[in-house]
Write an enzyme that holds these catalytic residues in place. Structure first.
Site, mmCIF file in Angstrom:
data_model
loop_
_atom_site.group_PDB
_atom_site.id
_atom_site.type_symbol
_atom_site.label_atom_id
_atom_site.label_comp_id
_atom_site.label_asym_id
_atom_site.label_seq_id
_atom_site.Cartn_x
_atom_site.Cartn_y
_atom_site.Cartn_z
ATOM 1 N N ASP A 28 0.835 -1.209 0.000
ATOM 2 C CA ASP A 28 0.000 0.000 0.000
ATOM 3 C C ASP A 28 0.867 1.255 0.000
ATOM 4 O OD1 ASP A 28 0.980 -0.436 2.560
ATOM 5 O OD2 ASP A 28 -0.972 -0.690 3.496
ATOM 6 N N ASN A 53 -7.375 -3.448 14.361
ATOM 7 C CA ASN A 53 -8.776 -3.752 14.032
ATOM 8 C C ASN A 53 -8.880 -4.889 13.007
ATOM 9 O OD1 ASN A 53 -7.930 -2.545 11.696
ATOM 10 N ND2 ASN A 53 -9.361 -0.826 11.753
ATOM 11 N N HIS A 76 -7.109 -5.107 10.187
ATOM 12 C CA HIS A 76 -6.877 -4.754 8.778
ATOM 13 C C HIS A 76 -5.599 -5.396 8.241
ATOM 14 C CE1 HIS A 76 -4.677 -0.828 10.068
ATOM 15 N NE2 HIS A 76 -3.780 -1.525 9.417
ATOM 16 N N GLU A 108 -9.582 -1.945 5.492
ATOM 17 C CA GLU A 108 -10.213 -1.723 6.795
ATOM 18 C C GLU A 108 -11.475 -2.579 6.917
ATOM 19 O OE1 GLU A 108 -8.653 -0.149 8.969
ATOM 20 O OE2 GLU A 108 -7.925 1.825 8.352
HETATM 21 C C1 GLP Z 1 -0.315 0.051 8.759
HETATM 22 C C2 GLP Z 1 -0.003 -0.747 7.499
HETATM 23 C C3 GLP Z 1 -0.305 -2.217 7.695
HETATM 24 C C4 GLP Z 1 0.331 -2.708 8.986
HETATM 25 C C5 GLP Z 1 -0.250 -1.938 10.151
HETATM 26 C C6 GLP Z 1 0.267 -2.400 11.487
HETATM 27 O O1 GLP Z 1 -1.657 0.376 8.879
HETATM 28 N N1 GLP Z 1 -0.724 -0.261 6.349
HETATM 29 O O2 GLP Z 1 0.221 -2.938 6.582
HETATM 30 O O3 GLP Z 1 0.088 -4.089 9.156
HETATM 31 O O4 GLP Z 1 0.099 -0.576 9.963
HETATM 32 O O5 GLP Z 1 1.512 -1.786 11.772
HETATM 33 P P1 GLP Z 1 2.459 -2.244 12.928
HETATM 34 O O6 GLP Z 1 3.146 -3.466 12.461
HETATM 35 O O7 GLP Z 1 3.400 -1.099 13.137
HETATM 36 O O8 GLP Z 1 1.626 -2.484 14.129
#
Ligand code: GLP
Length: 249
Positions: A68, A136, A138, A143
């Protein structure tokens, strides 16, 4: 098929376990495509891949595809996912920038850019896709409520995701509202999926993803329908899993 769940001592071990499997992918097919994710969870994977590269793993033929990218950040913004992946993945591993692929956020038509990226990822036939998980549930920026078969698309971040990601910005107001993300259908086309989650803050999302109903309410629950998923957790992230499932895994 049931995901293969490993519970490891800490995030560094999680990173090394997954990095070794990715190295096997690359040794089997030096021209393969690997899907990469941002967020803090995958960083230990990239750190251990750097160790393997130092030890002689050759990765020059690999194409790396991001999940993304934010919309609305200035070119070169340090928190754009291109900047992050250049900093945390490409430079330490000496990956040529041309081998790092992300959706193009600088176009007048983000929907067309999303369509272009969908084709690019599909054509690449991703061999292993690394994913973290949002609190959540995702995946990427899919989402809750996103259709489980969605293609790459423009998406609006929820307020809870913006709040979770505000730690990387001066204030929540600076966190973009929109992004382009691989869809759940896009992610599901990877031959293998490697989910990494560490810390108790992810426990509920992990339990819902693996053992809750398969539903857009928890986007990561779609992984239950993928034929080859490896889930690597530390004790905190595994702490809400049903005990009998852990024993059986
Ligand atoms: C962002 C990214 C996700 C990732 C999420 C969790 O929203 N778009 O791909 O999984 O963060 O991040 P973290 O690993 O820092 O908790």
């Amino acid at each position: 098929m049931t995901p293969v769940i490993s519970i490891v001592a800490d995030e560094e071990e999680a990173g090394s376990v997954i990095a070794r499997r990715i190295a096997d992918d690359i040794e089997a097919d030096p021209q393969c495509a690997i899907g990469v994710a941002t967020g803090s969870s995958p960083l230990p994977i990239y750190r251990y891949l750097a160790v393997l590269v130092d030890r002689g793993l050759s990765i020059g033929g690999v194409d790396w595809f991001a999940l993304d990218e934010y919309l609305g950040l200035a070119d070169g913004h340090p928190e754009s996912y291109r900047s992050i992946l250049l900093r945390d993945l490409a430079r330490p591993l000496s990956i040529a920038p041309a081998k790092l692929h992300l959706p193009d956020p600088f176009t007048d038509d983000p929907d067309a850019a999303a369509g272009d990226y969908e084709h690019e990822v599909s054509d690449a036939r991703v061999r292993a896709q690394i994913v973290g998980i949002g609190r959540n549930g995702h995946l990427g920026f899919n989402e809750p409520g996103t259709p489980l078969d969605s293609p790459t698309h423009r998406a609006r971040l929820t307020e809870s995701t913006r709040a979770a990601n505000a730690r990387f910005f001066d204030s929540i107001d600076d966190v973009p509202q929109w992004c382009i993300t691989q869809g759940l259908g896009t992610i599901m086309r990877a031959a293998r999926i490697e989910l990494i989650a560490t810390g108790e803050v992810k426990a509920d999302a992990v339990a819902r993803a693996l053992y809750g109903p398969v539903s857009p309410d928890c986007p990561a629950s779609v992984l239950q329908t993928h034929p080859q998923v490896y889930v690597t957790l530390d004790a905190g992230a595994a702490s809400a899993l049903p005990q009998q499932k852990i024993a059986a895994s």
